[in-house]
Every structure is written in C-alpha cells, then in structure tokens.
Design a protein around this motif. Sequence first.
Motif, PDB file in Angstrom:
ATOM      1  N   LEU A 100       0.868  -1.187   0.000  1.00 15.29           N
ATOM      2  CA  LEU A 100       0.000   0.000   0.000  1.00 15.29           C
ATOM      3  C   LEU A 100       0.901   1.232   0.000  1.00 15.29           C
ATOM      4  O   LEU A 100       0.986   1.947   0.993  1.00 15.29           O
ATOM      5  N   PRO A 101       1.615   1.461  -1.114  1.00 15.89           N
ATOM      6  CA  PRO A 101       2.641   2.502  -1.133  1.00 15.89           C
ATOM      7  C   PRO A 101       2.096   3.871  -0.741  1.00 15.89           C
ATOM      8  O   PRO A 101       1.028   4.271  -1.186  1.00 15.89           O
ATOM      9  N   GLY A 102       2.847   4.546   0.133  1.00 18.87           N
ATOM     10  CA  GLY A 102       2.508   5.913   0.517  1.00 18.87           C
ATOM     11  C   GLY A 102       1.408   6.044   1.543  1.00 18.87           C
ATOM     12  O   GLY A 102       1.008   7.147   1.884  1.00 18.87           O
ATOM     13  N   GLN A 103       0.881   4.929   2.061  1.00 17.83           N
ATOM     14  CA  GLN A 103      -0.224   4.984   3.027  1.00 17.83           C
ATOM     15  C   GLN A 103       0.298   4.627   4.426  1.00 17.83           C
ATOM     16  O   GLN A 103       0.982   3.619   4.592  1.00 17.83           O
ATOM     17  N   TYR A 104      -0.053   5.461   5.394  1.00 13.84           N
ATOM     18  CA  TYR A 104       0.405   5.237   6.769  1.00 13.84           C
ATOM     19  C   TYR A 104      -0.747   5.487   7.732  1.00 13.84           C
ATOM     20  O   TYR A 104      -1.556   6.377   7.503  1.00 13.84           O
ATOM     21  N   ALA A 105      -0.798   4.700   8.808  1.00 11.29           N
ATOM     22  CA  ALA A 105      -1.825   4.926   9.831  1.00 11.29           C
ATOM     23  C   ALA A 105      -1.374   4.309  11.137  1.00 11.29           C
ATOM     24  O   ALA A 105      -0.571   3.366  11.164  1.00 11.29           O
ATOM     25  N   ASP A 106      -1.893   4.857  12.243  1.00  9.49           N
ATOM     26  CA  ASP A 106      -1.617   4.288  13.563  1.00  9.49           C
ATOM     27  C   ASP A 106      -2.443   3.024  13.740  1.00  9.49           C
ATOM     28  O   ASP A 106      -3.651   3.033  13.508  1.00  9.49           O
ATOM     29  N   VAL A 107      -1.778   1.943  14.120  1.00  5.64           N
ATOM     30  CA  VAL A 107      -2.450   0.657  14.312  1.00  5.64           C
ATOM     31  C   VAL A 107      -2.208   0.191  15.746  1.00  5.64           C
ATOM     32  O   VAL A 107      -1.104   0.332  16.282  1.00  5.64           O
ATOM     33  N   GLU A 108      -3.266  -0.340  16.366  1.00  2.00           N
ATOM     34  CA  GLU A 108      -3.149  -0.843  17.728  1.00  2.00           C
ATOM     35  C   GLU A 108      -2.938  -2.357  17.697  1.00  2.00           C
ATOM     36  O   GLU A 108      -3.705  -3.072  17.047  1.00  2.00           O
ATOM     37  N   ARG A 109      -1.905  -2.820  18.372  1.00  2.16           N
ATOM     38  CA  ARG A 109      -1.608  -4.263  18.429  1.00  2.16           C
ATOM     39  C   ARG A 109      -1.087  -4.597  19.822  1.00  2.16           C
ATOM     40  O   ARG A 109      -0.636  -3.704  20.544  1.00  2.16           O
ATOM     41  N   PRO A 110      -1.090  -5.902  20.179  1.00  6.75           N
ATOM     42  CA  PRO A 110      -0.483  -6.287  21.453  1.00  6.75           C
ATOM     43  C   PRO A 110       0.948  -5.744  21.563  1.00  6.75           C
ATOM     44  O   PRO A 110       1.700  -5.759  20.578  1.00  6.75           O
ATOM     45  N   GLU A 111       1.279  -5.285  22.762  1.00  3.02           N
ATOM     46  CA  GLU A 111       2.562  -4.629  22.989  1.00  3.02           C
ATOM     47  C   GLU A 111       3.731  -5.599  22.836  1.00  3.02           C
ATOM     48  O   GLU A 111       4.799  -5.239  22.352  1.00  3.02           O
ATOM     49  N   ARG A 112       3.501  -6.832  23.274  1.00  2.05           N
ATOM     50  CA  ARG A 112       4.581  -7.818  23.299  1.00  2.05           C
ATOM     51  C   ARG A 112       4.016  -9.163  22.863  1.00  2.05           C
ATOM     52  O   ARG A 112       2.910  -9.529  23.259  1.00  2.05           O
ATOM     53  N   ILE A 113       4.775  -9.871  22.040  1.00  5.76           N
ATOM     54  CA  ILE A 113       4.336 -11.201  21.591  1.00  5.76           C
ATOM     55  C   ILE A 113       5.446 -12.223  21.810  1.00  5.76           C
ATOM     56  O   ILE A 113       6.618 -11.870  21.955  1.00  5.76           O
ATOM     57  N   LYS A 114       5.016 -13.491  21.857  1.00  9.34           N
ATOM     58  CA  LYS A 114       5.985 -14.579  21.882  1.00  9.34           C
ATOM     59  C   LYS A 114       5.721 -15.355  20.604  1.00  9.34           C
ATOM     60  O   LYS A 114       4.568 -15.651  20.269  1.00  9.34           O
ATOM     61  N   LEU A 115       6.773 -15.637  19.844  1.00 12.43           N
ATOM     62  CA  LEU A 115       6.544 -16.376  18.618  1.00 12.43           C
ATOM     63  C   LEU A 115       7.536 -17.507  18.430  1.00 12.43           C
ATOM     64  O   LEU A 115       8.579 -17.576  19.091  1.00 12.43           O
ATOM     65  N   ARG A 116       7.142 -18.379  17.524  1.00 10.13           N
ATOM     66  CA  ARG A 116       7.884 -19.590  17.258  1.00 10.13           C
ATOM     67  C   ARG A 116       7.985 -19.717  15.744  1.00 10.13           C
ATOM     68  O   ARG A 116       7.062 -19.335  15.019  1.00 10.13           O
ATOM     69  N   TRP A 117       9.111 -20.199  15.242  1.00 13.57           N
ATOM     70  CA  TRP A 117       9.270 -20.373  13.789  1.00 13.57           C
ATOM     71  C   TRP A 117      10.389 -21.365  13.520  1.00 13.57           C
ATOM     72  O   TRP A 117      11.076 -21.808  14.448  1.00 13.57           O
ATOM     73  N   LEU A 118      10.583 -21.692  12.251  1.00 14.04           N
ATOM     74  CA  LEU A 118      11.714 -22.516  11.836  1.00 14.04           C
ATOM     75  C   LEU A 118      12.691 -21.623  11.092  1.00 14.04           C
ATOM     76  O   LEU A 118      12.276 -20.777  10.292  1.00 14.04           O
TER      77      LEU A 118
END
Length: 175
Positions: A100-118
């Motif tokens: 979405l080139p050139g588009q910006y907005a404030d987004v609310e998300r969890p402050e801290r996450i724990k993640l798992r990956w390979l």
Amino acid sequence: MIDEKLPILIVPDARLRLKARPVGPADDDIVRALAPRMLATMYAAPGIGLAAPQVGSNLRLIVVDVAGKEEAPAPMVLINPEIIAATKEMALREEGCLSLPGQYADVERPERIKLRWLDLEGSRQEMEAEGLLGVCLQHEIDHLNGVLFVDHLSPLKRNMMLRKLAKELKKARDE
Ligand code: ZN
C-alpha cells in the motif's frame, strides 16, 4: 548481472488476500531460493519486512530487518512463524506497507508477543518481541493470513485510505 529483486504485489491484488500454506520439507529448495530474493526486494524497496504473499508466493515465509540505518544489517528469515502468546496491553504505532505505497496509519496491536518459527536450517526458534520488531513481525504474519494493516482500522478509515491509494495509483498510471 541478475536482478534478484521480485515485483511487489499492490492492493487490490487478490493474491494478497489468500491464506498462505505451511512450508513443508518438499519446499526446501523453493524457500532457499526465495528467502534471499525476498531480502533483496525488501532492502531495495526499502522496507523493514516482507511476506511471501507480497511477492506472489503462497508459502508461510517472512523476512524482517528492523536495524537502523547506522546499524549493521540484522536480516531474519522466519519459516512458518506462529504467535503463541500476546500481552493484553496494546500499543499504538504508525505502520505502512510495501503493498500500500505511501499509506500510513496508527495501528493498535499487542505490545509484546511470543513467537515460534523454523529457521533456514530447519531448527525451531522462539523469541519474545516488542517495539518496532514486535509490530513488524505481527504485520508480516498478518500477511500470511491475507490480512493487511488497514484491516485493523475502522471501516471508514480503511475505505478512505484504499480510495486514496486507488486514486494515487491511477494518477501515477495516467502520467
Ligand atoms: Zn505489509
């Protein structure tokens, strides 16, 4: 010289709305070829994260690097990333997206996450992330589920932004 960069899909490309499938052992060669090209594409954009669906692949694969301009590059390749825990506390941060080139907005998300990956060696990794890295990882993992950052905004705000983008893209095409 071979151009390693890949074209980035732009909204409203329908492929950005598909749920990506998990990477399996049979995808090893594809992932090894794709990950460095995704990093090259991300750095050239420039961006701090890129998900495989943004370059037309349906695999659960993301790359990120949130190192500052003055810092050494810190590329991360995450295969089948999964958020396994998130704080109830939310944080607001401005986001943008290469799709979405050139588009910006404030987004609310969890402050801290724990993640798992390979990782690329197939080893299971786990970490906690917050701040810019936490936001970037959540944003990129959203892409694997066909979710864009504007989906976290009110419908009014989202539609305004999508209309603005469509207008700007049309103008750029017409010029
Ligand atoms: Zn994005």
